[in-house]
Scaffold this motif. Structure first.
Motif, short mmCIF file in Angstrom:
data_model
loop_
_atom_site.label_atom_id
_atom_site.label_comp_id
_atom_site.label_asym_id
_atom_site.label_seq_id
_atom_site.Cartn_x
_atom_site.Cartn_y
_atom_site.Cartn_z
N SER A 156 0.83 -1.19 0.00
CA SER A 156 0.00 0.00 0.00
C SER A 156 0.88 1.26 0.00
O SER A 156 2.04 1.23 0.41
CB SER A 156 -0.92 0.01 1.22
OG SER A 156 -0.18 0.26 2.40
N ARG A 157 0.28 2.35 -0.46
CA ARG A 157 0.99 3.63 -0.50
C ARG A 157 1.39 4.06 0.91
O ARG A 157 2.48 4.61 1.13
CB ARG A 157 0.08 4.68 -1.15
CG ARG A 157 0.73 6.05 -1.31
CD ARG A 157 -0.25 7.02 -1.95
NE ARG A 157 0.36 8.32 -2.13
CZ ARG A 157 1.12 8.67 -3.15
NH1 ARG A 157 1.40 7.79 -4.10
NH2 ARG A 157 1.61 9.89 -3.26
N LYS B 206 5.42 5.26 5.08
CA LYS B 206 5.94 5.01 6.42
C LYS B 206 7.41 4.62 6.36
O LYS B 206 8.23 5.06 7.18
CB LYS B 206 5.13 3.92 7.11
CG LYS B 206 5.50 3.71 8.57
CD LYS B 206 4.59 2.70 9.24
CE LYS B 206 4.98 2.52 10.71
NZ LYS B 206 4.11 1.53 11.38
N GLY B 207 7.75 3.79 5.38
CA GLY B 207 9.14 3.39 5.21
C GLY B 207 10.04 4.57 4.88
O GLY B 207 11.15 4.70 5.41
N LEU B 208 9.56 5.46 3.99
CA LEU B 208 10.34 6.64 3.63
C LEU B 208 10.53 7.56 4.82
O LEU B 208 11.59 8.15 5.00
CB LEU B 208 9.65 7.39 2.48
CG LEU B 208 9.65 6.70 1.11
CD1 LEU B 208 8.77 7.44 0.13
CD2 LEU B 208 11.08 6.60 0.57
N GLU B 209 9.50 7.67 5.66
CA GLU B 209 9.59 8.53 6.84
C GLU B 209 10.63 8.01 7.83
O GLU B 209 11.24 8.79 8.56
CB GLU B 209 8.22 8.63 7.51
CG GLU B 209 7.23 9.50 6.74
CD GLU B 209 5.84 9.45 7.33
OE1 GLU B 209 5.64 8.70 8.31
OE2 GLU B 209 4.94 10.15 6.81
N THR B 210 10.82 6.71 7.87
CA THR B 210 11.82 6.15 8.79
C THR B 210 13.23 6.20 8.21
O THR B 210 14.20 5.88 8.90
CB THR B 210 11.48 4.69 9.15
OG1 THR B 210 11.50 3.88 7.96
CG2 THR B 210 10.11 4.60 9.81
N GLY B 211 13.34 6.59 6.91
CA GLY B 211 14.66 6.75 6.31
C GLY B 211 15.07 5.68 5.34
O GLY B 211 16.22 5.66 4.89
N ALA B 212 14.15 4.77 4.98
CA ALA B 212 14.50 3.70 4.02
C ALA B 212 14.91 4.30 2.68
O ALA B 212 14.36 5.31 2.24
CB ALA B 212 13.32 2.76 3.84
N ASP B 213 15.91 3.67 2.05
CA ASP B 213 16.41 4.18 0.77
C ASP B 213 15.77 3.49 -0.43
O ASP B 213 15.70 4.08 -1.51
CB ASP B 213 17.93 3.99 0.71
CG ASP B 213 18.65 4.73 1.82
OD1 ASP B 213 18.87 5.94 1.66
OD2 ASP B 213 18.96 4.10 2.85
N GLU B 214 15.32 2.25 -0.25
CA GLU B 214 14.72 1.50 -1.35
C GLU B 214 13.71 0.49 -0.80
O GLU B 214 13.71 0.19 0.40
CB GLU B 214 15.79 0.74 -2.14
CG GLU B 214 16.30 1.48 -3.38
CD GLU B 214 15.28 1.58 -4.49
OE1 GLU B 214 14.11 1.15 -4.28
OE2 GLU B 214 15.62 2.06 -5.57
N PHE B 215 12.85 -0.02 -1.70
CA PHE B 215 11.88 -1.05 -1.35
C PHE B 215 11.96 -2.19 -2.36
O PHE B 215 12.23 -1.96 -3.54
CB PHE B 215 10.46 -0.48 -1.37
CG PHE B 215 10.16 0.47 -0.26
CD1 PHE B 215 9.62 0.01 0.93
CD2 PHE B 215 10.43 1.82 -0.39
CE1 PHE B 215 9.35 0.89 1.97
CE2 PHE B 215 10.16 2.71 0.62
CZ PHE B 215 9.62 2.24 1.81
N LEU B 216 11.73 -3.38 -1.87
CA LEU B 216 11.57 -4.55 -2.74
C LEU B 216 10.32 -5.29 -2.31
O LEU B 216 10.09 -5.50 -1.11
CB LEU B 216 12.78 -5.48 -2.62
CG LEU B 216 14.03 -5.13 -3.45
CD1 LEU B 216 15.17 -6.06 -3.07
CD2 LEU B 216 13.73 -5.24 -4.94
N SER B 217 9.51 -5.67 -3.28
CA SER B 217 8.27 -6.39 -2.97
C SER B 217 8.48 -7.89 -3.09
O SER B 217 9.24 -8.37 -3.94
CB SER B 217 7.16 -5.96 -3.95
OG SER B 217 6.88 -4.58 -3.80
#
Length: 350
Positions: free
Chosen positions: A75-76, A81-92
Protein backbone atom coordinates in the motif's frame (compact mmCIF):
# COMPACT_ATOMS: atom_id res chain seq x y z
CA UNK A 1 13.20 -18.62 4.64
CA UNK A 2 13.19 -15.25 2.86
CA UNK A 3 16.68 -14.26 4.00
CA UNK A 4 18.14 -17.54 2.73
CA UNK A 5 16.46 -17.00 -0.65
CA UNK A 6 17.90 -13.48 -0.85
CA UNK A 7 21.36 -14.72 0.16
CA UNK A 8 21.17 -17.35 -2.58
CA UNK A 9 20.13 -14.77 -5.18
CA UNK A 10 23.11 -12.59 -4.23
CA UNK A 11 25.59 -15.46 -4.25
CA UNK A 12 26.39 -14.87 -7.94
CA UNK A 13 27.87 -11.47 -6.99
CA UNK A 14 31.22 -10.94 -5.18
CA UNK A 15 29.52 -9.93 -1.93
CA UNK A 16 29.96 -11.18 1.60
CA UNK A 17 26.41 -11.73 2.81
CA UNK A 18 25.76 -12.03 6.55
CA UNK A 19 22.39 -13.31 7.74
CA UNK A 20 20.99 -11.92 11.01
CA UNK A 21 17.91 -13.38 12.68
CA UNK A 22 16.31 -10.15 13.88
CA UNK A 23 16.47 -6.38 14.14
CA UNK A 24 17.74 -6.32 17.72
CA UNK A 25 20.63 -8.63 16.87
CA UNK A 26 21.49 -6.42 13.91
CA UNK A 27 21.71 -3.36 16.15
CA UNK A 28 23.79 -5.27 18.71
CA UNK A 29 26.31 -6.46 16.09
CA UNK A 30 26.21 -3.36 13.89
CA UNK A 31 29.62 -1.89 14.69
CA UNK A 32 31.30 -5.26 14.34
CA UNK A 33 29.60 -6.06 11.02
CA UNK A 34 30.17 -2.63 9.40
CA UNK A 35 27.61 -3.27 6.63
CA UNK A 36 27.69 -1.47 3.28
CA UNK A 37 24.03 -2.22 2.47
CA UNK A 38 21.24 -3.58 4.66
CA UNK A 39 18.35 -5.66 3.30
CA UNK A 40 15.67 -6.04 5.92
CA UNK A 41 12.19 -7.52 6.16
CA UNK A 42 9.48 -5.19 7.43
CA UNK A 43 7.73 -7.94 9.40
CA UNK A 44 10.09 -9.10 12.15
CA UNK A 45 9.56 -10.12 15.78
CA UNK A 46 10.14 -7.67 18.69
CA UNK A 47 11.28 -4.80 16.41
CA UNK A 48 9.81 -4.44 12.96
CA UNK A 49 11.79 -3.18 9.97
CA UNK A 50 10.45 0.36 10.28
CA UNK A 51 11.67 0.70 13.87
CA UNK A 52 15.09 -0.79 13.13
CA UNK A 53 15.50 1.45 10.08
CA UNK A 54 14.59 4.51 12.13
CA UNK A 55 17.08 3.51 14.83
CA UNK A 56 19.84 3.21 12.24
CA UNK A 57 19.05 6.48 10.47
CA UNK A 58 18.89 8.49 13.69
CA UNK A 59 22.50 7.59 14.46
CA UNK A 60 24.80 10.09 12.66
CA UNK A 61 27.55 7.47 12.35
CA UNK A 62 25.17 5.02 10.59
CA UNK A 63 22.67 7.21 8.76
CA UNK A 64 24.60 7.10 5.45
CA UNK A 65 24.32 3.30 5.13
CA UNK A 66 21.62 2.37 2.58
CA UNK A 67 18.66 0.37 3.85
CA UNK A 68 16.45 -1.67 1.52
CA UNK A 69 13.15 -2.77 3.03
CA UNK A 70 11.78 -6.07 1.76
CA UNK A 71 8.04 -6.29 2.22
CA UNK A 72 4.84 -8.01 1.12
CA UNK A 73 2.97 -4.80 2.02
CA UNK A 74 2.24 -2.85 -1.14
CA UNK A 75 0.00 0.00 0.00
CA UNK A 76 0.99 3.63 -0.50
CA UNK A 77 0.78 4.18 3.27
CA UNK A 78 3.31 1.41 3.92
CA UNK A 79 5.78 2.93 1.46
CA UNK A 80 5.34 6.41 2.94
CA UNK A 81 5.94 5.01 6.42
CA UNK A 82 9.14 3.39 5.21
CA UNK A 83 10.34 6.64 3.63
CA UNK A 84 9.59 8.53 6.84
CA UNK A 85 11.82 6.15 8.79
CA UNK A 86 14.66 6.75 6.31
CA UNK A 87 14.50 3.70 4.02
CA UNK A 88 16.41 4.18 0.77
CA UNK A 89 14.72 1.50 -1.35
CA UNK A 90 11.88 -1.05 -1.35
CA UNK A 91 11.57 -4.55 -2.74
CA UNK A 92 8.27 -6.39 -2.97
CA UNK A 93 7.87 -10.09 -2.26
CA UNK A 94 8.33 -12.41 -3.99
CA UNK A 95 11.76 -10.94 -4.66
CA UNK A 96 12.98 -11.03 -8.27
CA UNK A 97 16.69 -11.95 -8.37
CA UNK A 98 17.65 -9.59 -11.21
CA UNK A 99 15.82 -6.66 -9.61
CA UNK A 100 17.39 -7.46 -6.22
CA UNK A 101 20.92 -7.42 -7.63
CA UNK A 102 20.27 -4.20 -9.56
CA UNK A 103 18.97 -2.41 -6.44
CA UNK A 104 21.90 -3.61 -4.35
CA UNK A 105 24.40 -2.45 -7.02
CA UNK A 106 22.77 1.00 -7.04
CA UNK A 107 22.91 1.28 -3.26
CA UNK A 108 26.55 0.14 -3.19
CA UNK A 109 27.43 2.75 -5.81
CA UNK A 110 25.86 5.46 -3.66
CA UNK A 111 27.65 4.18 -0.56
CA UNK A 112 30.99 4.08 -2.41
CA UNK A 113 30.49 7.66 -3.62
CA UNK A 114 29.79 8.74 -0.04
CA UNK A 115 32.93 6.95 1.22
CA UNK A 116 35.04 8.59 -1.50
CA UNK A 117 33.68 12.02 -0.63
CA UNK A 118 34.41 11.44 3.05
CA UNK A 119 37.99 10.45 2.19
CA UNK A 120 38.48 13.64 0.17
CA UNK A 121 37.03 15.78 2.96
CA UNK A 122 39.25 14.08 5.53
CA UNK A 123 42.30 14.67 3.32
CA UNK A 124 41.40 18.35 3.01
CA UNK A 125 40.99 18.66 6.79
CA UNK A 126 44.33 16.92 7.38
CA UNK A 127 46.05 19.30 4.95
CA UNK A 128 44.40 22.29 6.63
CA UNK A 129 45.65 21.13 10.03
CA UNK A 130 49.18 20.73 8.63
CA UNK A 131 49.04 24.29 7.26
CA UNK A 132 47.87 25.59 10.62
CA UNK A 133 50.79 23.92 12.37
CA UNK A 134 53.18 25.40 9.79
CA UNK A 135 51.70 28.89 10.29
CA UNK A 136 52.46 28.87 13.98
CA UNK A 137 56.23 29.44 13.57
CA UNK A 138 56.04 32.72 11.58
CA UNK A 139 53.18 33.85 13.83
CA UNK A 140 55.32 33.27 16.91
CA UNK A 141 58.20 35.25 15.37
CA UNK A 142 55.93 38.18 14.45
CA UNK A 143 54.45 38.21 17.96
CA UNK A 144 57.90 38.11 19.57
CA UNK A 145 59.29 41.10 17.64
CA UNK A 146 56.12 43.12 18.06
CA UNK A 147 56.30 42.59 21.84
CA UNK A 148 59.96 43.70 21.82
CA UNK A 149 58.94 46.96 20.12
CA UNK A 150 56.26 47.57 22.73
CA UNK A 151 58.59 46.90 25.68
CA UNK A 152 61.31 49.28 24.47
CA UNK A 153 59.06 52.34 24.94
CA UNK A 154 60.71 54.08 21.97
CA UNK A 155 57.56 54.35 19.89
CA UNK A 156 55.52 57.49 19.41
CA UNK A 157 52.03 57.41 20.93
CA UNK A 158 50.47 56.77 17.52
CA UNK A 159 52.99 54.04 16.60
CA UNK A 160 52.44 52.41 19.97
CA UNK A 161 48.70 52.39 19.33
CA UNK A 162 49.34 50.66 16.00
CA UNK A 163 51.65 48.13 17.66
CA UNK A 164 48.95 47.34 20.23
CA UNK A 165 46.49 46.71 17.40
CA UNK A 166 49.04 44.42 15.73
CA UNK A 167 49.57 42.57 19.02
CA UNK A 168 45.83 42.08 19.48
CA UNK A 169 45.43 40.98 15.87
CA UNK A 170 48.24 38.42 16.20
CA UNK A 171 46.73 37.19 19.46
CA UNK A 172 43.33 36.76 17.78
CA UNK A 173 44.91 34.93 14.86
CA UNK A 174 46.73 32.57 17.21
CA UNK A 175 43.49 31.96 19.07
CA UNK A 176 41.68 31.29 15.80
CA UNK A 177 44.27 28.70 14.75
CA UNK A 178 44.04 27.05 18.16
CA UNK A 179 40.26 26.92 17.85
CA UNK A 180 40.42 25.12 14.52
CA UNK A 181 42.68 22.46 16.00
CA UNK A 182 40.62 22.25 19.20
CA UNK A 183 37.41 21.93 17.18
CA UNK A 184 38.89 19.04 15.19
CA UNK A 185 39.98 17.28 18.38
CA UNK A 186 36.57 17.74 20.00
CA UNK A 187 34.78 16.42 16.91
CA UNK A 188 36.98 13.33 16.98
CA UNK A 189 36.39 12.86 20.71
CA UNK A 190 40.08 13.43 21.48
CA UNK A 191 39.50 16.45 23.71
CA UNK A 192 37.03 16.73 26.56
CA UNK A 193 36.47 19.70 28.89
CA UNK A 194 38.37 19.70 32.18
CA UNK A 195 35.62 21.10 34.37
CA UNK A 196 36.23 22.62 37.81
CA UNK A 197 34.23 25.02 40.01
CA UNK A 198 34.81 28.59 38.79
CA UNK A 199 33.43 31.99 39.77
CA UNK A 200 31.50 32.88 36.61
CA UNK A 201 31.34 36.63 37.33
CA UNK A 202 35.10 36.76 37.85
CA UNK A 203 35.84 34.84 34.63
CA UNK A 204 33.62 37.19 32.63
CA UNK A 205 35.15 40.27 34.27
CA UNK A 206 38.68 39.07 33.47
CA UNK A 207 37.86 38.52 29.80
CA UNK A 208 36.08 41.88 29.49
CA UNK A 209 38.95 43.79 31.10
CA UNK A 210 41.30 42.20 28.59
CA UNK A 211 39.07 43.40 25.72
CA UNK A 212 38.33 46.96 26.91
CA UNK A 213 41.25 48.53 25.04
CA UNK A 214 40.20 46.83 21.79
CA UNK A 215 36.65 48.13 22.26
CA UNK A 216 37.91 51.66 23.00
CA UNK A 217 40.11 51.76 19.91
CA UNK A 218 37.13 50.71 17.81
CA UNK A 219 34.93 53.38 19.33
CA UNK A 220 32.68 50.93 21.18
CA UNK A 221 31.25 50.93 24.69
CA UNK A 222 31.73 47.62 26.49
CA UNK A 223 29.25 47.27 29.36
CA UNK A 224 28.93 44.65 32.11
CA UNK A 225 25.62 43.69 33.72
CA UNK A 226 26.45 41.23 36.50
CA UNK A 227 24.41 40.18 39.55
CA UNK A 228 25.79 41.22 42.94
CA UNK A 229 25.67 37.62 44.15
CA UNK A 230 28.66 35.43 43.29
CA UNK A 231 28.18 31.80 42.28
CA UNK A 232 30.40 29.06 40.96
CA UNK A 233 29.76 26.72 38.05
CA UNK A 234 31.64 23.59 37.06
CA UNK A 235 33.18 24.47 33.68
CA UNK A 236 36.46 24.39 31.78
CA UNK A 237 37.69 27.96 32.38
CA UNK A 238 40.09 28.00 29.41
CA UNK A 239 37.48 26.87 26.89
CA UNK A 240 34.84 29.16 28.39
CA UNK A 241 37.15 32.17 28.01
CA UNK A 242 37.70 31.26 24.37
CA UNK A 243 33.93 31.12 23.82
CA UNK A 244 33.54 34.56 25.35
CA UNK A 245 36.51 35.96 23.38
CA UNK A 246 34.88 34.65 20.20
CA UNK A 247 31.49 36.16 20.93
CA UNK A 248 33.03 39.53 21.81
CA UNK A 249 35.28 39.50 18.74
CA UNK A 250 32.25 38.69 16.61
CA UNK A 251 30.33 41.61 18.15
CA UNK A 252 33.28 44.02 17.68
CA UNK A 253 33.52 43.23 13.96
CA UNK A 254 29.97 44.20 13.11
CA UNK A 255 28.93 46.74 15.76
CA UNK A 256 28.57 50.28 14.37
CA UNK A 257 30.81 53.07 15.72
CA UNK A 258 29.83 54.52 19.10
CA UNK A 259 27.42 51.64 19.73
CA UNK A 260 27.18 49.57 22.91
CA UNK A 261 28.01 45.93 23.55
CA UNK A 262 26.63 44.51 26.79
CA UNK A 263 27.47 41.29 28.62
CA UNK A 264 24.67 40.23 30.93
CA UNK A 265 24.88 37.34 33.40
CA UNK A 266 21.87 35.82 35.11
CA UNK A 267 21.75 32.77 37.36
CA UNK A 268 19.14 30.08 36.68
CA UNK A 269 17.51 28.09 39.49
CA UNK A 270 19.12 27.63 42.89
CA UNK A 271 22.70 26.80 43.81
CA UNK A 272 21.94 23.08 44.21
CA UNK A 273 21.77 22.41 40.50
CA UNK A 274 19.90 19.48 39.08
CA UNK A 275 22.25 17.45 36.83
CA UNK A 276 22.31 18.62 33.20
CA UNK A 277 20.26 21.73 34.08
CA UNK A 278 21.84 25.10 33.16
CA UNK A 279 23.01 27.11 36.18
CA UNK A 280 23.53 30.42 34.37
CA UNK A 281 22.72 32.34 31.20
CA UNK A 282 25.29 34.64 29.62
CA UNK A 283 24.12 37.09 26.95
CA UNK A 284 26.33 39.06 24.57
CA UNK A 285 24.16 41.87 23.22
CA UNK A 286 25.16 44.09 20.31
CA UNK A 287 23.60 46.73 18.07
CA UNK A 288 24.95 45.38 14.79
CA UNK A 289 23.08 44.25 11.66
CA UNK A 290 21.53 41.25 13.43
CA UNK A 291 20.87 37.72 12.20
CA UNK A 292 18.01 36.69 9.92
CA UNK A 293 15.64 34.32 11.81
CA UNK A 294 16.00 31.61 9.16
CA UNK A 295 19.75 31.53 9.90
CA UNK A 296 19.55 31.23 13.70
CA UNK A 297 20.61 27.56 13.59
CA UNK A 298 22.71 27.66 10.43
CA UNK A 299 25.28 30.17 11.76
CA UNK A 300 26.60 27.55 14.20
CA UNK A 301 27.20 24.98 11.43
CA UNK A 302 30.75 25.25 10.05
CA UNK A 303 29.63 23.80 6.71
CA UNK A 304 27.08 26.60 6.25
CA UNK A 305 29.44 29.52 6.88
CA UNK A 306 30.66 29.98 3.29
CA UNK A 307 27.14 29.75 1.85
CA UNK A 308 25.79 32.24 4.38
CA UNK A 309 28.60 34.73 3.74
CA UNK A 310 28.01 34.49 -0.01
CA UNK A 311 24.33 35.23 0.58
CA UNK A 312 25.27 38.43 2.46
CA UNK A 313 24.68 37.28 6.04
CA UNK A 314 26.99 39.16 8.39
CA UNK A 315 28.11 38.44 11.96
CA UNK A 316 29.12 34.83 11.31
CA UNK A 317 32.34 32.82 11.25
CA UNK A 318 33.96 29.51 12.11
CA UNK A 319 34.34 30.70 15.71
CA UNK A 320 30.60 30.20 16.28
CA UNK A 321 30.91 26.50 15.41
CA UNK A 322 33.70 26.26 17.98
CA UNK A 323 31.48 27.96 20.57
CA UNK A 324 28.68 25.49 19.90
CA UNK A 325 31.00 22.50 20.35
CA UNK A 326 32.35 23.82 23.66
CA UNK A 327 28.94 24.73 25.07
CA UNK A 328 27.39 21.40 24.09
CA UNK A 329 30.37 19.56 25.58
CA UNK A 330 29.28 21.15 28.87
CA UNK A 331 25.70 19.88 28.31
CA UNK A 332 24.67 23.46 27.59
CA UNK A 333 23.22 25.26 24.61
CA UNK A 334 23.97 28.38 22.59
CA UNK A 335 21.42 30.22 20.51
CA UNK A 336 20.78 33.64 19.00
CA UNK A 337 17.81 35.95 19.43
CA UNK A 338 17.01 39.49 18.23
CA UNK A 339 18.16 42.54 20.20
CA UNK A 340 15.32 44.93 19.42
CA UNK A 341 15.23 47.44 17.86
CA UNK A 342 18.56 46.47 16.25
CA UNK A 343 21.23 43.87 16.78
CA UNK A 344 21.62 40.31 18.02
CA UNK A 345 21.82 38.55 21.37
CA UNK A 346 24.04 35.49 21.65
CA UNK A 347 22.79 33.40 24.56
CA UNK A 348 24.92 30.79 26.35
CA UNK A 349 23.30 28.52 28.93
CA UNK A 350 25.59 26.18 30.87
Amino acid sequence: MAREVIAEQLSVEPYRVTQITGGLKLLEKFDKLKPDVILMDVMMPIMNGYDVCQEIKQNPARSHIPVILVTALNSREDMLKGLETGADEFLSKPVNGAELRARVRTMLRIKNQYDSLQSVMQLREDLAHMLIHDMRNPLTVATLYNNILLKRNQLSPRDKEYAVLVRDGLRNLAGFLDEILTTAKMEEGLLKPTSQPNDISQLITNVVEGQREVARLQGLQLMLDLPQERRSACIDATLFKRVLDNLLSNAFKYAPDQSQITLRLRYLGDENNIPHTPSFRLQVMDQGPGIAPENYDRIFNKYEVVTLKQSGQEQIGLGLAFCKLVVEAHNGRIYVSPNLPQGAIFNVEM
